[in-house]
Design an enzyme around this catalytic site. Sequence first.
Site, mmCIF file in Angstrom:
data_model
loop_
_atom_site.group_PDB
_atom_site.id
_atom_site.type_symbol
_atom_site.label_atom_id
_atom_site.label_comp_id
_atom_site.label_asym_id
_atom_site.label_seq_id
_atom_site.Cartn_x
_atom_site.Cartn_y
_atom_site.Cartn_z
ATOM 1 N N ARG A 1 30.434 10.389 33.016
ATOM 2 C CA ARG A 1 30.573 11.839 33.239
ATOM 3 C C ARG A 1 31.059 12.029 34.672
ATOM 4 O O ARG A 1 30.327 11.708 35.610
ATOM 5 C CB ARG A 1 29.205 12.499 33.013
ATOM 6 C CG ARG A 1 29.179 14.008 33.214
ATOM 7 C CD ARG A 1 27.755 14.527 33.026
ATOM 8 N NE ARG A 1 27.689 15.967 33.176
ATOM 9 C CZ ARG A 1 27.573 16.587 34.350
ATOM 10 N NH1 ARG A 1 27.507 15.912 35.485
ATOM 11 N NH2 ARG A 1 27.518 17.903 34.388
ATOM 12 N N LYS B 1 27.206 12.112 43.390
ATOM 13 C CA LYS B 1 25.782 12.389 43.669
ATOM 14 C C LYS B 1 25.362 11.922 45.060
ATOM 15 O O LYS B 1 26.049 11.137 45.704
ATOM 16 C CB LYS B 1 24.916 11.804 42.556
ATOM 17 C CG LYS B 1 25.026 12.690 41.301
ATOM 18 C CD LYS B 1 24.063 12.347 40.206
ATOM 19 C CE LYS B 1 24.235 13.384 39.081
ATOM 20 N NZ LYS B 1 23.574 12.999 37.848
HETATM 21 N N1 HH2 Z 1 24.138 15.363 36.010
HETATM 22 C C1 HH2 Z 1 24.284 16.680 36.291
HETATM 23 C C2 HH2 Z 1 24.378 17.611 35.265
HETATM 24 N N2 HH2 Z 1 24.359 17.225 33.965
HETATM 25 N N3 HH2 Z 1 24.216 15.512 32.340
HETATM 26 C C3 HH2 Z 1 24.080 14.205 32.037
HETATM 27 N N4 HH2 Z 1 24.046 13.803 30.750
HETATM 28 N N5 HH2 Z 1 23.961 13.238 33.011
HETATM 29 C C4 HH2 Z 1 23.974 13.569 34.333
HETATM 30 O O1 HH2 Z 1 23.839 12.655 35.178
HETATM 31 C C5 HH2 Z 1 24.113 14.944 34.698
HETATM 32 C C6 HH2 Z 1 24.234 15.907 33.651
HETATM 33 C C7 HH2 Z 1 24.344 17.133 37.713
HETATM 34 O O2 HH2 Z 1 25.659 17.068 38.175
HETATM 35 P P1 HH2 Z 1 26.696 18.311 38.272
HETATM 36 O O3 HH2 Z 1 26.968 18.919 36.948
HETATM 37 O O4 HH2 Z 1 27.901 17.853 38.979
HETATM 38 O O5 HH2 Z 1 25.985 19.336 39.219
HETATM 39 P P2 HH2 Z 1 25.103 20.631 38.971
HETATM 40 O O6 HH2 Z 1 23.887 20.276 38.201
HETATM 41 O O7 HH2 Z 1 24.773 21.063 40.370
HETATM 42 O O8 HH2 Z 1 25.932 21.621 38.230
#
Ligand code: HH2
Length: 339
Positions: A317, A282
């Site tokens: 995660r 992040k």
């Molecule tokens: N962060 C993201 C998405 N889903 N779910 C949980 N439970 N906790 C988190 O911190 C979280 C999440 C955002 O990260 P990422 O999936 O890598 O990116 P994007 O939303 O751009 O797909």
Amino acid sequence: MRDYVRPIPISDPADLPGALPLAGGWARFTHAEVLRRGRPPEIVAVDALSPGLLDTLTAPRAAIGGIDFDRPRLMGILNLTPDSFSDGGQHAVGTEALDRARALVSEGADILDIGGESTRPGAQEVPEAEEIARVRPVIEALAADGPSVPLSLDTRKSGVARAGLAAGADWINDVSGLRFDPALARVAAESGAPLVLMHSIGTPGTMQAAAATAYEDVLLDVYDALEAAVAVAVAAGVPRRSIIVDPGIGFGKTDPQNRALLARIGLFHGLGLPILLGASRKGMIGRIAGVADASRRGPGSAGIGLWAVSQGVQILRVHDMEMHRQAISLWQACAAPAP
Ligand code: HH2
């Protein structure tokens, strides 16, 4: 005025008199920090805490969907989106996604988290039919012929959750904590699927602009909001023992707010549920460690991961699975040396 009690985790091998297990896991505590709005924290010994609270803080967390929490668990991220902030577009094509899923599990993933809608700051909402079209074929293929780990579906929408569960998904991961689509709670209740409730404010499009003025005390406000979200889920029929909580790093939080949550993340053990943390790659890591390219933030992510494990956080995660698996296994080998 309400007291919020944060156990102060210890990972030292010394046999400290009176130390109690934290959430039945690998960390222990002899003291706690009592937090009150507008007052300095107060440190108290465990024997000053009520028996009911001590039960909540010490009891082993119930296994969820076959995953127990006697050791830290890793959730591997499988983004099926063209626009995710750190790996957008890389795994969107069917066979590539399956290969990536297998690689994540062979590198140590205990759970896979499949997402068809980016929720990065500024992201646009994806129509339900499109989100289903992105996730359903991959869930079907993984359920039929994939590694045998629980499949979590990262969605805010009840229709997507219903379609995903029918295709073979096992868990629901809602970054809106039931604010976006309250009907999601009923889907979780009816299916019996474990439910991750993450804290966020506003929508991905608005949340960062709102962060500066959203909180009186970010840690205590996020605690109250998660407690309320758990109550909403339970009222809809979701068994308490199948809920996981997540403070939502980067979702409507400034860097100082993220750091306030991370520093005292053990406060959330007071909810009596497993804690999930998603800090992988992040923006805060980029700003603090000076790494503009999100795909190169694995080491910083693992740094946060080890801190969280030392605080008794049960699920991380992550994108960089091998890095986290190695880091955690060595952390554990040092914290609990063979006799
Ligand atoms: N962060 C993201 C998405 N889903 N779910 C949980 N439970 N906790 C988190 O911190 C979280 C999440 C955002 O990260 P990422 O999936 O890598 O990116 P994007 O939303 O751009 O797909």
